[in-house]
Design an enzyme around this catalytic site. Structure first.
Site, PDB file in Angstrom:
ATOM      1  N   GLU A 160      11.412   6.026   5.776  1.00 20.40           N
ATOM      2  CA  GLU A 160       9.966   6.221   5.804  1.00 20.40           C
ATOM      3  C   GLU A 160       9.718   7.576   5.136  1.00 20.40           C
ATOM      4  O   GLU A 160      10.036   8.626   5.709  1.00 20.40           O
ATOM      5  CB  GLU A 160       9.429   6.211   7.236  1.00 20.40           C
ATOM      6  CG  GLU A 160       9.616   4.889   7.960  1.00 20.40           C
ATOM      7  CD  GLU A 160       8.681   3.797   7.473  1.00 20.40           C
ATOM      8  OE1 GLU A 160       7.795   4.095   6.648  1.00 20.40           O
ATOM      9  OE2 GLU A 160       8.830   2.645   7.912  1.00 20.40           O
ATOM     10  N   ARG A 182       0.810  -1.225   0.000  1.00 21.11           N
ATOM     11  CA  ARG A 182       0.000   0.000   0.000  1.00 21.11           C
ATOM     12  C   ARG A 182       0.841   1.272   0.000  1.00 21.11           C
ATOM     13  O   ARG A 182       0.297   2.372  -0.108  1.00 21.11           O
ATOM     14  CB  ARG A 182      -0.927  -0.002   1.215  1.00 21.11           C
ATOM     15  CG  ARG A 182      -0.201   0.033   2.562  1.00 21.11           C
ATOM     16  CD  ARG A 182      -1.186  -0.097   3.703  1.00 21.11           C
ATOM     17  NE  ARG A 182      -0.501  -0.215   4.991  1.00 21.11           N
ATOM     18  CZ  ARG A 182      -1.132  -0.395   6.156  1.00 21.11           C
ATOM     19  NH1 ARG A 182      -2.441  -0.470   6.167  1.00 21.11           N
ATOM     20  NH2 ARG A 182      -0.451  -0.502   7.279  1.00 21.11           N
ATOM     21  N   GLU A 183       2.157   1.148   0.100  1.00 21.76           N
ATOM     22  CA  GLU A 183       3.037   2.317   0.182  1.00 21.76           C
ATOM     23  C   GLU A 183       3.488   2.717  -1.221  1.00 21.76           C
ATOM     24  O   GLU A 183       4.637   2.541  -1.601  1.00 21.76           O
ATOM     25  CB  GLU A 183       4.212   2.003   1.110  1.00 21.76           C
ATOM     26  CG  GLU A 183       3.759   1.654   2.524  1.00 21.76           C
ATOM     27  CD  GLU A 183       4.857   1.118   3.417  1.00 21.76           C
ATOM     28  OE1 GLU A 183       6.033   1.081   2.979  1.00 21.76           O
ATOM     29  OE2 GLU A 183       4.558   0.726   4.564  1.00 21.76           O
TER      30      GLU A 183
END
Length: 334
Positions: A296, A116-117
């Site tokens: 991230e 989903r990233e």
């Protein structure tokens, strides 16, 4: 206790209802995304509209099918620089490819471990697009040109190809990538399901085999994720901290700050966020790859995993600046 949403004059008010006493108390809140469906539709609408290789192409998200087509095209156009390496197949029998920038010692970059990233694979595509056009630009990225003279870059645009393909039509992830430790779940329906045993999934097995086979030449391991704007290093599965990363993580974060003025927080994974088993950066570091990082990427929660396409370019620019900072340090310390 019940949560009650009340629509009043086109606005939404949230109340917490307590069974005892029957009173309703207002709870402060703010709406982060007013139209989630609209944001999702904007992310997928431009999958193949732009010409491959154009700057606008790399500022949109792309389906797994289109990424495969892009890999074929970019390797064909830049055959003097790029090589596509087949390393195995996924659970659903999709091929797994690594793109290699031809040189000597190596730096590994992977994207799309977590399906989903989407900003993660977007960076890998953007990175390849950036480095493969350097020889054709009047104003070159001199730092990148120097790095390409000294390093192979193994770039894997999408590791979890089945999961990524699935997220283009469904809102969940197909297959886990964790191993059993505190912080992981043994229940298959949980997002943190650890799998039946380490490297149980064919994608993980293929990547692990390739990295083990090249561990003597891979000098840095970088894995791209989202979101939270962090530069993480080992360890995440224990509160212990590696000795090789802290200063370099701070330099990477400063490079991002100079590029886009965005703040990325550096730190060891478990100490910075929480205990998280099965991290690939931990595994690579324990394998002997001295410099191992997890990024991230944007943002810090406003859009989360639904980062709008307009954020792709600045996110990639800042991530590139950090990658170059790490690569330059590795080059100076070979």
């Amino acid at each position: 206790m019940y949560f009650l949403f009340v629509v009043m004059n086109d606005s939404v008010k949230l109340f917490v209802l307590y069974l005892t006493g029957g009173c309703a108390l207002p709870l402060l809140f703010r709406v982060l995304m007013g139209d989630v469906q609209g944001i999702i539709e904007k992310q997928t609408v431009n999958d193949t509209v732009n010409v491959r290789g154009s700057s606008s192409y790399y500022e949109n998200y792309h389906s797994m099918q289109e990424i495969y087509r892009w890999m074929e095209a970019v390797v064909k156009v830049h055959s003097d620089l790029l090589q596509k390496i087949y390393i195995g197949s996924s659970y659903e029998k999709r091929p797994l490819y690594v793109l290699k920038e031809k040189s000597k010692n190596a730096i590994w970059i992977d994207c799309g471990i977590h399906a989903r990233e989407w900003i993660s694979p977007a960076f890998c595509l953007w990175f390849i697009g950036h480095v493969s056009t350097q020889s054709h630009l009047i104003t070159r990225d001199r730092t990148m040109t120097t790095l390409l003279e000294h390093f192979d870059f193994y770039v894997m645009p999408v590791i979890n190809v089945d999961g990524y393909a699935y997220t283009w039509s469904h809102p969940s992830v197909r297959s886990p990538f964790l191993k059993g430790c505190p912080g992981a779940s043994h229940f298959e329906c949980q997002e943190t399901y650890c799998g039946p045993y380490p490297e149980s999934e064919p994608e993980v097995k293929a990547v692990a085999r390739f990295i083990r086979d090249h561990k003597d030449t891979i000098k840095a391991y970088i894995t791209m994720h989202s979101y939270s704007q962090l530069v993480l290093f080992p360890y995440s599965y224990t509160m212990n901290k590696s000795k090789d990363h802290e200063d370099l993580a701070q330099k990477a974060a400063k490079a991002i700050k100079r590029t886009t003025w965005k703040t990325y927080r550096p730190g060891a994974g478990a100490q910075t966020i929480y205990l998280a088993p099965g991290g690939s950066d931990d595994w690579a570091y324990d394998l002997g790859i001295k410099y191992s990082f997890t990024f991230e990427l944007r943002d810090t929660g406003t859009y989360g995993f639904l980062l709008p396409p307009r954020e792709i370019k600045p996110t990639c620019l800042e991530a590139l600046s950090a990658v170059k900072e790490i690569a330059q340090h590795v080059l100076q310390n070979l």
